[in-house]
Motif scaffolding. Structure first.
Motif, mmCIF file in Angstrom:
data_model
loop_
_atom_site.group_PDB
_atom_site.id
_atom_site.type_symbol
_atom_site.label_atom_id
_atom_site.label_comp_id
_atom_site.label_asym_id
_atom_site.label_seq_id
_atom_site.Cartn_x
_atom_site.Cartn_y
_atom_site.Cartn_z
ATOM 1 N N GLU A 68 8.135 14.532 -10.594
ATOM 2 C CA GLU A 68 8.345 14.356 -9.137
ATOM 3 C C GLU A 68 9.699 13.759 -8.997
ATOM 4 O O GLU A 68 10.126 13.590 -7.994
ATOM 5 C CB GLU A 68 7.127 13.916 -8.559
ATOM 6 N N ARG A 69 10.222 13.058 -10.096
ATOM 7 C CA ARG A 69 11.305 12.315 -9.950
ATOM 8 C C ARG A 69 11.439 10.998 -9.101
ATOM 9 O O ARG A 69 12.603 10.624 -8.452
ATOM 10 C CB ARG A 69 12.749 13.163 -9.578
ATOM 11 N N LEU A 70 10.361 10.701 -8.978
ATOM 12 C CA LEU A 70 10.063 9.269 -8.110
ATOM 13 C C LEU A 70 10.629 7.948 -9.120
ATOM 14 O O LEU A 70 10.273 8.141 -10.304
ATOM 15 C CB LEU A 70 8.969 9.105 -7.553
ATOM 16 N N SER A 71 11.084 7.026 -8.507
ATOM 17 C CA SER A 71 11.211 5.920 -9.403
ATOM 18 C C SER A 71 9.752 5.137 -9.402
ATOM 19 O O SER A 71 9.087 5.627 -8.451
ATOM 20 C CB SER A 71 12.234 4.865 -8.387
ATOM 21 N N LEU A 72 9.698 4.148 -10.044
ATOM 22 C CA LEU A 72 8.455 3.637 -10.286
ATOM 23 C C LEU A 72 8.129 2.961 -9.011
ATOM 24 O O LEU A 72 6.947 2.945 -8.769
ATOM 25 C CB LEU A 72 8.318 2.740 -11.472
ATOM 26 N N ALA A 73 8.865 2.269 -8.274
ATOM 27 C CA ALA A 73 8.838 1.624 -7.121
ATOM 28 C C ALA A 73 8.130 2.573 -6.051
ATOM 29 O O ALA A 73 7.404 2.367 -5.270
ATOM 30 C CB ALA A 73 9.932 0.848 -6.351
ATOM 31 N N GLU A 74 8.940 3.976 -5.936
ATOM 32 C CA GLU A 74 8.467 5.048 -5.084
ATOM 33 C C GLU A 74 7.146 5.490 -5.418
ATOM 34 O O GLU A 74 6.212 5.610 -4.535
ATOM 35 C CB GLU A 74 9.383 6.087 -5.201
ATOM 36 N N ALA A 75 6.871 5.366 -6.624
ATOM 37 C CA ALA A 75 5.377 5.926 -7.020
ATOM 38 C C ALA A 75 4.307 4.971 -6.568
ATOM 39 O O ALA A 75 3.190 5.471 -6.123
ATOM 40 C CB ALA A 75 5.325 6.204 -8.570
ATOM 41 N N VAL A 76 4.674 3.569 -6.733
ATOM 42 C CA VAL A 76 3.695 2.474 -6.362
ATOM 43 C C VAL A 76 3.680 2.738 -4.856
ATOM 44 O O VAL A 76 2.408 2.540 -4.429
ATOM 45 C CB VAL A 76 4.242 1.167 -6.571
ATOM 46 N N TRP A 78 3.653 5.440 -2.839
ATOM 47 C CA TRP A 78 2.751 6.781 -2.960
ATOM 48 C C TRP A 78 1.416 6.357 -3.200
ATOM 49 O O TRP A 78 0.404 7.093 -2.507
ATOM 50 C CB TRP A 78 3.020 7.871 -3.682
ATOM 51 N N CYS A 79 1.272 5.270 -3.939
ATOM 52 C CA CYS A 79 -0.237 4.842 -4.371
ATOM 53 C C CYS A 79 -0.768 4.082 -3.493
ATOM 54 O O CYS A 79 -2.094 3.279 -3.853
ATOM 55 C CB CYS A 79 -0.208 4.413 -5.856
ATOM 56 N N GLY A 80 -0.273 3.621 -2.468
ATOM 57 C CA GLY A 80 -0.857 2.615 -1.531
ATOM 58 C C GLY A 80 -0.074 1.267 -1.434
ATOM 59 O O GLY A 80 -0.514 0.477 -0.773
ATOM 60 N N GLY A 81 0.775 1.338 -2.110
ATOM 61 C CA GLY A 81 1.889 -0.126 -2.271
ATOM 62 C C GLY A 81 1.340 -1.326 -3.134
ATOM 63 O O GLY A 81 0.405 -1.032 -3.771
ATOM 64 N N ALA A 82 2.135 -2.079 -2.826
ATOM 65 C CA ALA A 82 1.920 -3.356 -3.945
ATOM 66 C C ALA A 82 0.363 -4.020 -3.664
ATOM 67 O O ALA A 82 0.040 -4.816 -4.528
ATOM 68 C CB ALA A 82 2.991 -4.550 -3.712
#
Length: 124
Positions: A68-76, A78-82
């Motif tokens: 999906e070419r997301l950065s790891l921060a973007e993926a996080v 999408w997973c509900g945040g920090a």
């Protein structure tokens, strides 16, 4: 003579009491041994389940970042945040999945063993 009989009776009473104490200790050790095995078994089961779940999460993070070419921060995000998943934890999960090969080959990625499809003649 009465003195000797009293000493023998006292010795027998003491030895009986000591034997009962030893028997209680043996029973107590058996119970503790069994409980210790139960604890370690439960923890091993927990660790196995956690490993499987972390592998699935890592595989999904690999797909999010590579396919999906997301950065790891973007993926996080999408997973509900920090609050639910930190970037550091996501990096650990992704790294573990990549090192174990859990995610499988990425679509479009070249592999060293290429298979050829047989040519099908055009019939139109």
């Amino acid at each position: 003579m009465a003195d000797q009989t009293a000493r023998q009776r006292a010795r027998r009473t003491a030895l009986d009491a000591q034997a009962r104490m030893r028997a209680r200790r043996v029973d107590q050790e058996r119970r503790r041994d069994a409980l210790g095995v139960m604890v370690i078994s439960a923890l091993a089961e927990r660790d196995a389940v956690v490993s499987v779940c972390e592998a699935r999460a890592g595989a999904a993070l690999v797909k999010m970042t590579e396919q999906e070419r997301l950065s790891l921060a973007e993926a996080v995000e999408w997973c509900g945040g920090a609050e639910l998943l930190t970037v550091r934890e996501a990096a650990r999960l992704r790294q573990a999945a990549q090192s174990e090969g859990v995610a499988g080959p990425v679509c479009g990625a070249r592999t060293t063993a290429r298979t050829r499809r047989p040519r099908v003649p055009a019939t139109l």
